[in-house]
Design an enzyme around this catalytic site. Structure first.
Site: not given
Ligand code: AMP
Length: 284
Positions: A43, A67, A154, A193, A36
């Site tokens: 990433h 989502q 994970e 976040r 995102m």
């Protein structure tokens, strides 16, 4: 070939065709890394894993409205496209797909993929429809790209199991490659976040991993309920008061487990620090 930025389906598919038949001149393999955006170190690790397995790496950046729940952070989700492109390019992405909304959800789009059992527990309880959004976008991206491999972290362990189930149940010919949770120097799982956390909240969040690692030892000698209570009390005394869930479930299928067979268990937590929702998990 330098990185190609594409923003619609036609652009994506012609770029993939060029790369597949390009300088490699073979049936080159393709790995996709869906994100995102707000690209961070984790990433980058996904891209590196993709590169280790495939000839061509495609990263996608799409903040998927489907989502997010009505009171979630869709509108304030961090965006940094220019910086994202630089970071993804520096670790060797060949193609970056930043689709317009219409490329993913064209007019008349009417589909929601539900993987009911895996999606109804843990994060699925408080975030109804979240995993429908995830399953639908991932199915679209895998089918639009025809990728041979897809890499997922994970850190979002429930999501990883749902996506494995998605490709298995729909016979999508794509091999799912997991990577372990990437953490910062304090053990906090890296997340886009985390940038919502101020200094005080970040220092509270640093306790999460310490507590979860202690739970691994606690679990060796105690029953399931006692370990959950141990984690809960440790969270509360470190200033983490808003707990969504603390659960211990089967690592392979998220089934509940009981004290007669405590093996193959994973601890899952979701907590809020101020309004920031953080999740983590650890094998017990
Ligand atoms: P996101 O952009 O947050 O939707 O994440 C895109 C992909 O990166 C997903 O497969 C996530 O599981 C993975 N990811 C995000 N943060 C981490 C992390 N700290 N460690 C491992 N994978 C991660």
């Amino acid at each position: 070939m330098s990185v190609e930025i594409v923003r619609d389906l036609r652009g994506l598919q012609s770029s993939i065709a060029r790369h597949r038949n390009g300088p490699l001149n073979t049936a080159a393999s393709l790995a996709i890394v869906p994100t995102m955006g707000s690209i961070h170190e984790a990433h980058e690790k996904l891209v590196i894993e993709a590169k280790r397995n495939a000839d061509i790496v495609l990263a996608t950046i799409f903040v998927n409205p489907m989502q997010f729940g009505p009171n979630e952070d869709f509108n304030k989700y961090p965006k940094s496209e220019e910086e994202d492109i630089k970071r993804l390019t520096s670790v060797g992405c060949n193609i970056i797909y930043i689709p317009t909304l219409e490329s993913v959800y064209p007019e008349g789009f009417d589909l929601a993929i539900n993987i009911p059992k895996l999606s109804s527990v843990l994060c699925g309880k408080k975030r109804p429809n979240h995993f429908e959004g995830v399953s639908t976008i991932v199915a679209k991206l895998l089918l639009q790209s025809g990728a041979d491999y897809a890499v997922f972290g994970e850190k979002d362990y429930q999501q990883l199991l749902i996506i494995k189930s998605l490709v298995k149940n729909l016979d999508i010919p794509c091999h799912i490659l997991p990577i372990e949770t990437i953490r910062d120097e304090n053990g906090l799982a890296i997340s886009s976040r985390n940038q919502y956390l101020n200094v005080k909240n970040k220092s509270i969040a640093n306790n999460i991993n310490i507590i979860m690692k202690s739970a691994v030892d606690d679990y060796k000698n105690k029953d399931i309920k006692s370990t959950i209570t141990f984690v809960e009390n440790s969270f509360l005394s470190s200033g983490i008061e808003n707990i969504d869930y603390i659960e211990i479930r089967d690592n392979n299928n998220l089934n509940a487990i009981n004290n007669n067979d405590k093996s193959n268990a994973r601890l899952f937590i979701a907590i809020y620090i101020n309004d920031t929702r953080l999740i983590d998990n650890i094998m017990l």
